[in-house]
Design an enzyme around this catalytic site. Structure first.
Site, PDB file in Angstrom:
ATOM      1  N   ASP A 166      42.060   3.546  58.048  1.00 50.56           N
ATOM      2  CA  ASP A 166      43.471   3.297  57.749  1.00 50.56           C
ATOM      3  C   ASP A 166      44.237   3.129  59.046  1.00 50.56           C
ATOM      4  OD1 ASP A 166      45.250   3.320  55.185  1.00 50.56           O
ATOM      5  OD2 ASP A 166      46.442   4.234  56.771  1.00 50.56           O
ATOM      6  N   ARG A 204      41.775  -5.475  51.948  1.00 49.55           N
ATOM      7  CA  ARG A 204      41.513  -4.430  50.942  1.00 49.55           C
ATOM      8  C   ARG A 204      40.325  -4.760  50.049  1.00 49.55           C
ATOM      9  NH1 ARG A 204      45.951  -0.559  50.469  1.00 49.55           N
ATOM     10  NH2 ARG A 204      46.344  -0.332  52.679  1.00 49.55           N
ATOM     11  N   TYR A 245      56.319   3.748  60.056  1.00 52.24           N
ATOM     12  CA  TYR A 245      55.797   4.877  59.272  1.00 52.24           C
ATOM     13  C   TYR A 245      56.124   6.215  59.921  1.00 52.24           C
ATOM     14  CZ  TYR A 245      53.121   2.049  55.961  1.00 52.24           C
ATOM     15  OH  TYR A 245      52.752   1.180  54.972  1.00 52.24           O
ATOM     16  N   ARG A 288      40.292   0.196  45.502  1.00 50.64           N
ATOM     17  CA  ARG A 288      40.234   0.823  44.182  1.00 50.64           C
ATOM     18  C   ARG A 288      39.982  -0.137  43.021  1.00 50.64           C
ATOM     19  NH1 ARG A 288      45.596   4.204  44.206  1.00 50.64           N
ATOM     20  NH2 ARG A 288      46.073   2.541  45.679  1.00 50.64           N
ATOM     21  N   ARG A 302      35.306   7.809  45.925  1.00 44.32           N
ATOM     22  CA  ARG A 302      36.481   8.473  46.472  1.00 44.32           C
ATOM     23  C   ARG A 302      36.928   9.659  45.615  1.00 44.32           C
ATOM     24  NH1 ARG A 302      39.174   9.496  48.931  1.00 44.32           N
ATOM     25  NH2 ARG A 302      41.242   8.757  48.488  1.00 44.32           N
TER      26      ARG A 302
END
Ligand code: 1CP
Length: 367
Positions: free
Chosen positions: A86, A37, A164, A41, A50
């Site tokens: 992703d 990562r 998921y 963010r 973004r």
């Protein structure tokens, strides 16, 4: 998968291959470092890029993925880049809807509930057609990175993606997905096989597009115990590495592969004999015992607790020193034990990278 040799010829020459050498257990001048990562963010420029854009629209824009991948490299001397994308683009390629809901994370409006639902999935996935936008992002980024560091491609592991697809999003227990393993083992294996087939093509496509290393994220391995991991995850992880490597060998390519099975400390011995060059570790494993248990068969990657980045900088340096001493400088890639969190201070990420380089350079000189 079609390999475009013209593109390869014109990729800029790689200047820093420290990461690739460490992955193969070769000598280096310092321990290479990158962060899971690292495009994220915690960087204000990431939040700005973004802002107001849909997450998966961003993933489908090669220019945006390229820019987000390069952002952390402009700030820190990382030894590798990981393509911005992703893991959930694979379920999308198989025909499932996945939305990114603010404050909630990835959400499947219509998750798999019962084995009959497998019929909703595409049987023959045209990876080039469905995921060509990732390949384009990789090729563009490989050019724009100008050979500064290698570019890592990645995928989710079959079990993590299955989790998921059945849960419909993140979960604490993953009990819906684990229910399948106990109640529908045949259908579970069928789904895992389908995912494996797509993942193999997807990884080969990423290499054809310019990825210089590959990481497989089994982020939810820890929710399985040793018995279920051996049955429902490990065989597919092995199959992926075997098939990708066999295919690459035909064209004389050699791309290091990393397996990161989070919280699967019980599987360390097995993972070190699964055709991956590198085993990624979370922070619950002690560096020295990881070395002993893997017996020099693989390089290791990891594993500082991401939360250690909340420490003052001099403390980060001490923690890094102990970690590098524990792993040793050969066959080692420094990283965190999982991804960076959005509230982390970029300056402390810089302190982490610097500490790895500084301590490891001194240690290597003393050998
Ligand atoms: O808008 C945003 O920025 C959302 C946050 C975000 C980001 C930056 C998500 C949503 N995905 C990503 C990018 C991403 N995802 C990368 C980019 C490259 C880099 O690391 O710099 C990578 C490698 C991933 C892989 C990924 N996605 C994993 C495996 C790694 C891990 O963290 O264990 C997983 C589990 C996901 C699913 C996912 N995507 C995003 C979130 C919030 C989640 C986790 C959801 C959950 O389980 O609750």
């Amino acid at each position: 998968v079609h390999i475009n040799e013209h593109l390869f010829k014109y990729f800029p020459t790689l200047q820093n291959d420290t990461f690739l050498r460490a992955a193969r257990g070769e000598e280096t001048e310092h321990v290479p470092v990158w962060c899971m990562r690292q495009a994220g963010r915690y960087l204000p420029e990431f939040r700005e890029s973004r802002a107001g854009k849909d997450f998966f629209d961003t993933c489908r824009s090669p220019e945006s993925c390229c820019e987000l991948t390069l952002q952390p490299l402009r700030r820190f001397p990382f030894d590798a880049a990981i393509i911005f994308s992703d893991i959930l683009v694979v379920p999308q390629a198989m025909g499932m809807d996945v939305l990114m809901v603010a404050g909630k994370g990835p959400t499947f409006p219509d998750p798999l509930k019962e084995p009959e639902d497998l019929q909703r999935l595409r049987t023959a996935v045209d990876v080039e057609k469905e995921l060509g936008y990732v390949f384009k992002a990789i090729t563009l980024t490989r050019h724009k990175i100008e050979g500064k560091v290698p570019l890592i491609g990645f995928t989710g592991a079959p079990w993590t993606l299955m989790a998921y697809m059945i849960e419909g999003g993140g979960s604490n227990t993953y009990s819906k997905a684990k229910r399948w393993l106990y109640r529908h083992p045949e259908a579970s294996h069928m789904l895992l096989r389908m995912l494996t087939d797509v993942i193999v093509e997807y990884l080969l496509g990423q290499v054809a597009a310019g990825a210089q290393a590959l990481q497989v994220f089994d982020s939810h391995a820890g929710i399985l115990g040793p018995v279920q991991f051996k049955d429902f995850s490990l065989p597919y992880l092995r199959d992926i590495a075997r098939r990708v490597k066999d295919k690459l060998k035909e064209t004389g390519q050699d791309v290091p592969m990393i397996v990161f099975a989070k919280d699967a400390h019980y599987a360390l011995e097995d993972l070190s004999q699964s055709h991956y060059e590198v085993v990624g570790l979370d922070w619950t494993i002690d560096p020295r015992s990881a070395r002993e248990r893997t017996g020099g068969k693989v390089s290791l990657q990891g594993n500082m607790d991401p939360c250690a980045l909340y420490s003052p900088k001099d403390r980060i340096s001490e923690i890094v020193q102990k970690m590098v001493e524990g792993f040793g400088t050969r066959g080692y890639i420094a990283n965190l034990g999982h991804g960076l969190y959005p509230d982390m201070d970029p300056e402390n990420v810089g302190a982490f990278v610097e500490a790895v380089h500084q301590h490891s350079k001194l240690m290597i000189k003393q050998i």
